[in-house]
Design a protein around this motif. Structure first.
Motif, PDB file in Angstrom:
ATOM      1  N   GLU A  38       0.525  -0.808   0.506  1.00  0.00           N
ATOM      2  CA  GLU A  38      -0.090   0.378  -0.177  1.00  0.00           C
ATOM      3  C   GLU A  38       0.631   1.022   0.517  1.00  0.00           C
ATOM      4  OE1 GLU A  38      -3.259   2.050   2.475  1.00  0.00           O
ATOM      5  OE2 GLU A  38      -2.636   0.198   3.229  1.00  0.00           O
ATOM      6  N   THR A  39       1.834   0.627   0.679  1.00  0.00           N
ATOM      7  CA  THR A  39       2.900   2.334   0.612  1.00  0.00           C
ATOM      8  C   THR A  39       3.538   2.093  -0.778  1.00  0.00           C
ATOM      9  OG1 THR A  39       3.127   2.219   2.982  1.00  0.00           O
ATOM     10  CG2 THR A  39       4.981   3.478   2.300  1.00  0.00           C
ATOM     11  N   ARG A  42       1.036   4.097  -3.316  1.00  0.00           N
ATOM     12  CA  ARG A  42       0.736   5.733  -2.781  1.00  0.00           C
ATOM     13  C   ARG A  42       1.947   6.464  -3.786  1.00  0.00           C
ATOM     14  NH1 ARG A  42      -1.469   5.948   3.624  1.00  0.00           N
ATOM     15  NH2 ARG A  42      -3.719   4.308   2.686  1.00  0.00           N
ATOM     16  N   THR A  45       1.600   6.135  -7.597  1.00  0.00           N
ATOM     17  CA  THR A  45       0.597   7.694  -7.018  1.00  0.00           C
ATOM     18  C   THR A  45       0.665   9.183  -7.225  1.00  0.00           C
ATOM     19  OG1 THR A  45      -0.846   5.837  -6.355  1.00  0.00           O
ATOM     20  CG2 THR A  45      -1.841   7.705  -6.919  1.00  0.00           C
TER      21      THR A  45
END
Length: 239
Positions: A38-39, A42, A45
């Protein structure tokens, strides 16, 4: 030796007690992996957003409309600074005189050895009709010009009186308080054949440093009858 029933029961208890701990460790490791992914997602992104923003801003700055606005803004600022400088500079507050004269046909002017009479079409207040001269209103560097239109109409080859070429002599005189006389500062010598129709212009032009009160006038030594009054002009402008 065989195991006792009590030992087998204890071993089963140990094995049963170890399974929940291993499952918990696996679950915790999986959660850590999910957080790391997830990190990374992110961060990827955010990097993509920053890259898109940078490309968008670069495209705007490179667009013709934006460059035109930027140039206009810079020019506006430059002109504003220049205007302020011009207002603060006392020399630029002086007007820049321009004088343009056209010749006038007159019965008493059709002889050689005289100054040409003019009519002021621009800068009338700088022309002295009595002296037939441009009066310099303020000191400075001036461009002085003279256009003499020459014209001869007809074929006179049968008349010996007109077989020779006609000559014209033109001088630009300046009169100053310091020496109280006319001094030639530009001169032109030319001629035309009188064997047919001739239409030609003589141009004189030069830059001079002049002072207030200087007089400029045009003197015709020879060939006044060759001048086309309608197209002859004389002038000066402050640079």
């Amino acid at each position: 030796m065989g195991r006792k029933p009590q030992d087998e029961v204890a071993l089963r208890d140990v094995e049963i007690g170890a399974r929940p701990d291993e499952s918990l460790l696996v679950l915790l490791e999986h959660c850590r992996d999910m957080k790391r992914q997830e990190t990374r997602l992110r961060l990827a992104t955010l990097f993509l957003l920053f890259s898109c923003s940078a490309v968008f801003i670069f495209c705007i700055h490179q667009s013709p409309a934006f460059r035109g606005q930027a140039v206009a803004a810079e020019l506006g600022t430059a002109y504003s600074k220049q205007d302020n400088f011009m207002k603060d500079c006392p020399q630029t507050n002086l007007t820049r005189p321009s004088i343009h004269l056209t010749s006038v046909e007159s019965d008493d002017d059709k002889s050689n050895g005289a100054h040409i009479k003019w009519n002021a079409t621009l800068g009338e207040k700088y022309y002295n009709s009595t002296e037939r001269a441009i009066v310099i209103p303020q000191p400075g560097i001036y461009y002085v010009y003279l256009r003499i239109a020459l014209c001869w109409n007809g074929d006179y080859t049968e008349n010996p009186e007109y077989t020779e070429d006609k000559r014209i002599s033109i001088k630009l005189h300046i009169w100053k308080d310091s020496y109280q006389k006319d001094v030639p500062i530009m001169e032109a010598l030319d001629g035309i054949a009188t064997t047919g129709y001739v239409n030609r212009n003589v141009y004189l032009g030069q830059v001079f440093e002049l002072k207030t009160g200087d007089l400029l006038r045009v003197w015709i030594g020879d060939g006044y009858e060759l001048i086309d009054i309608r197209k002859t002009s004389f002038g000066a402008l402050l640079l």
